[in-house]
Scaffold this active site. Sequence first.
Site, PDB file in Angstrom:
ATOM      1  N   HIS A   1       0.359  -1.072   0.049  1.00  0.00           N
ATOM      2  CA  HIS A   1       0.223  -0.115  -0.567  1.00  0.00           C
ATOM      3  C   HIS A   1       0.756   1.212   0.033  1.00  0.00           C
ATOM      4  O   HIS A   1       0.492   2.389  -0.638  1.00  0.00           O
ATOM      5  CB  HIS A   1      -0.897   0.023   1.268  1.00  0.00           C
ATOM      6  CG  HIS A   1      -1.900  -1.012   1.555  1.00  0.00           C
ATOM      7  ND1 HIS A   1      -2.409  -1.635   1.884  1.00  0.00           N
ATOM      8  CD2 HIS A   1      -2.377  -1.839   0.312  1.00  0.00           C
ATOM      9  CE1 HIS A   1      -3.689  -2.633   1.700  1.00  0.00           C
ATOM     10  NE2 HIS A   1      -3.398  -2.782   0.100  1.00  0.00           N
TER      11      HIS A   1
ATOM     12  N   HIS B   1      -7.506  -8.178  -8.148  1.00  0.00           N
ATOM     13  CA  HIS B   1      -7.967  -8.655  -6.585  1.00  0.00           C
ATOM     14  C   HIS B   1      -8.229  -8.473  -5.928  1.00  0.00           C
ATOM     15  O   HIS B   1      -7.212  -8.003  -4.942  1.00  0.00           O
ATOM     16  CB  HIS B   1      -6.099 -10.242  -5.727  1.00  0.00           C
ATOM     17  CG  HIS B   1      -6.392 -10.767  -7.341  1.00  0.00           C
ATOM     18  ND1 HIS B   1      -5.442 -10.830  -8.757  1.00  0.00           N
ATOM     19  CD2 HIS B   1      -6.353 -12.871  -7.681  1.00  0.00           C
ATOM     20  CE1 HIS B   1      -5.530 -11.765  -9.258  1.00  0.00           C
ATOM     21  NE2 HIS B   1      -6.162 -13.094  -8.620  1.00  0.00           N
TER      22      HIS B   1
ATOM     23  N   SER C   1      -6.958  -2.152  -0.695  1.00  0.00           N
ATOM     24  CA  SER C   1      -6.385  -1.172  -1.830  1.00  0.00           C
ATOM     25  C   SER C   1      -7.799  -0.900  -2.865  1.00  0.00           C
ATOM     26  O   SER C   1      -7.683   0.603  -3.366  1.00  0.00           O
ATOM     27  CB  SER C   1      -5.846  -2.802  -2.757  1.00  0.00           C
ATOM     28  OG  SER C   1      -6.603  -3.760  -3.183  1.00  0.00           O
TER      29      SER C   1
ATOM     30  N   ASP D   1     -13.404 -13.539 -12.591  1.00  0.00           N
ATOM     31  CA  ASP D   1     -12.193 -13.639 -12.035  1.00  0.00           C
ATOM     32  C   ASP D   1     -11.213 -12.666 -13.094  1.00  0.00           C
ATOM     33  O   ASP D   1     -10.810 -12.928 -13.795  1.00  0.00           O
ATOM     34  CB  ASP D   1     -11.686 -14.937 -13.121  1.00  0.00           C
ATOM     35  CG  ASP D   1     -10.615 -16.255 -13.356  1.00  0.00           C
ATOM     36  OD1 ASP D   1      -9.681 -15.241 -12.737  1.00  0.00           O
ATOM     37  OD2 ASP D   1      -9.486 -16.995 -14.482  1.00  0.00           O
ATOM     38  N   GLY D   2     -10.325 -12.308 -12.416  1.00  0.00           N
ATOM     39  CA  GLY D   2      -9.252 -10.629 -11.821  1.00  0.00           C
ATOM     40  C   GLY D   2      -8.116 -11.619 -13.246  1.00  0.00           C
ATOM     41  O   GLY D   2      -7.919 -10.873 -14.365  1.00  0.00           O
TER      42      GLY D   2
ATOM     43  N   ASP E   1      -2.803  -8.367  -6.917  1.00  0.00           N
ATOM     44  CA  ASP E   1      -2.355  -8.794  -5.741  1.00  0.00           C
ATOM     45  C   ASP E   1      -3.119 -10.297  -4.869  1.00  0.00           C
ATOM     46  O   ASP E   1      -3.922 -10.468  -4.234  1.00  0.00           O
ATOM     47  CB  ASP E   1      -2.802  -7.600  -4.189  1.00  0.00           C
ATOM     48  CG  ASP E   1      -2.648  -7.954  -3.288  1.00  0.00           C
ATOM     49  OD1 ASP E   1      -1.826  -8.650  -3.743  1.00  0.00           O
ATOM     50  OD2 ASP E   1      -3.009  -7.368  -2.959  1.00  0.00           O
TER      51      ASP E   1
HETATM   52  N1  SAM Z   1      -5.801  -6.148  -2.981  1.00  0.00           N
HETATM   53  C1  SAM Z   1      -6.218  -6.154  -1.574  1.00  0.00           C
HETATM   54  C2  SAM Z   1      -5.215  -5.445  -0.821  1.00  0.00           C
HETATM   55  O1  SAM Z   1      -4.485  -5.064  -0.489  1.00  0.00           O
HETATM   56  O2  SAM Z   1      -6.621  -5.236  -0.098  1.00  0.00           O
HETATM   57  C3  SAM Z   1      -6.246  -7.516  -0.941  1.00  0.00           C
HETATM   58  C4  SAM Z   1      -6.391  -8.737  -2.058  1.00  0.00           C
HETATM   59  S1  SAM Z   1      -6.517 -10.566  -1.345  1.00  0.00           S
HETATM   60  C5  SAM Z   1      -4.199 -11.004  -1.171  1.00  0.00           C
HETATM   61  C6  SAM Z   1      -6.277 -11.232  -2.637  1.00  0.00           C
HETATM   62  C7  SAM Z   1      -8.080 -11.891  -3.172  1.00  0.00           C
HETATM   63  O3  SAM Z   1      -8.120 -12.414  -4.364  1.00  0.00           O
HETATM   64  C8  SAM Z   1      -8.595 -12.381  -1.787  1.00  0.00           C
HETATM   65  O4  SAM Z   1      -9.855 -12.460  -1.654  1.00  0.00           O
HETATM   66  C9  SAM Z   1      -8.792 -13.282  -3.213  1.00  0.00           C
HETATM   67  O5  SAM Z   1     -10.360 -13.495  -2.544  1.00  0.00           O
HETATM   68  C10 SAM Z   1      -9.061 -12.957  -4.343  1.00  0.00           C
HETATM   69  N2  SAM Z   1      -9.268 -13.319  -5.072  1.00  0.00           N
HETATM   70  C11 SAM Z   1      -8.500 -14.856  -5.530  1.00  0.00           C
HETATM   71  N3  SAM Z   1      -8.142 -15.749  -6.831  1.00  0.00           N
HETATM   72  C12 SAM Z   1      -8.890 -14.280  -7.527  1.00  0.00           C
HETATM   73  C13 SAM Z   1      -9.323 -14.346  -9.129  1.00  0.00           C
HETATM   74  N4  SAM Z   1      -8.980 -15.440  -9.808  1.00  0.00           N
HETATM   75  N5  SAM Z   1      -9.768 -13.340  -8.967  1.00  0.00           N
HETATM   76  C14 SAM Z   1     -10.185 -12.622  -8.774  1.00  0.00           C
HETATM   77  N6  SAM Z   1     -10.108 -12.553  -6.994  1.00  0.00           N
HETATM   78  C15 SAM Z   1      -9.647 -13.660  -6.495  1.00  0.00           C
END
Ligand code: SAM
Length: 317
Positions: free
Chosen positions: A19, A42, A123, A169-170, A190
Amino acid sequence: MFSYRHAFHAGNHADVLKHTVLIATLDHLLEKEAALTVVDTHAGAGLYRLDGDYAGTSGEAADGVLRLLSDSKAPASPAESAKPAIKKAAPEAAAPLADAIARYLSVIGDFNPKGGARVYPGSPFIVQHLLRDHDKLKLFELHPTDARTLDANIAQLEAGRQIAVLRDDGFGSATKFLPPPSRRALVLMDPSYEMKTDYGRVLDFMAEALKRFATGTYAVWYPIIPRPEAHDLPRRLKTMATKAGKPWLHATLTVKSSKITKDAASGETHRPGLPASGMFLINPPYTLKPLLAAALPQLVERLGQDRNAAFSLDSGG
Ligand code: SAM
């Protein structure tokens, strides 16, 4: 799949690094008037309570943002300054806080007007807080519970069409927003790296994203853990950036040893938890490296837990 919940980790040392970099990058990109699109592939739940059950269970924020805050605040009174430090003495008390850390803490402070960090912005909320009305934010979150929470948290902002939440799916579909109409974008990637295929999917995503939009700014977070894929990822991103002729920046923060230890008396093994993480950027702002060169040694000093604490900062292109 999907046992990862960011609420357990919010505000830890990895979030502090990620961050701090995110805010410094955005600050620069937002200096230009033209609209910026931020794609958070994500996103997580968006907003976390550090005094809640999840964060309380893991206590990771105590060694992250909370430690940084307690080390960074000026003593309120001579009596308070005379109290013994709980973990270690406040480092270089006379040295001013590096700009990027001060800025990170001031953003966290905006969410906690009464002080402290009971509320920790993920984020999506950090980005939304900094964006201007004409900028756009695209959020991807696949976990059903976190996606619902993110939706509800974002709805409270009443930001209308500025923010899109996609339960999608990101890795698979975030490139559809590239390039955005203004041709200015920051992509934060992320993943949780819960599955080791995530490392390869980051690389596939980045290859496709650079093909579609070579001048975008890309920021990838990754864990530094004893797994070959984790060590290969920055190397392969560097090769990708170099082949594309794009500048890159790589910053890492290690807070402790990654060794698994055994207690001599009980025989119990102790796993250290996440010891280190990194941020790899392609097309970083030119202002980022000097900001991190000042901030990373202070993060090592303030968040380091043993003599393995260290940072690295490298760039090219
Ligand atoms: N970026 C956030 C932050 O900095 O506050 C934290 C994100 S966390 C590390 C990762 C997230 O990705 C989780 O909430 C998980 O459920 C989600 N996730 C996992 N696989 C994913 C995918 N293929 N597409 C989108 N989100 C996904």
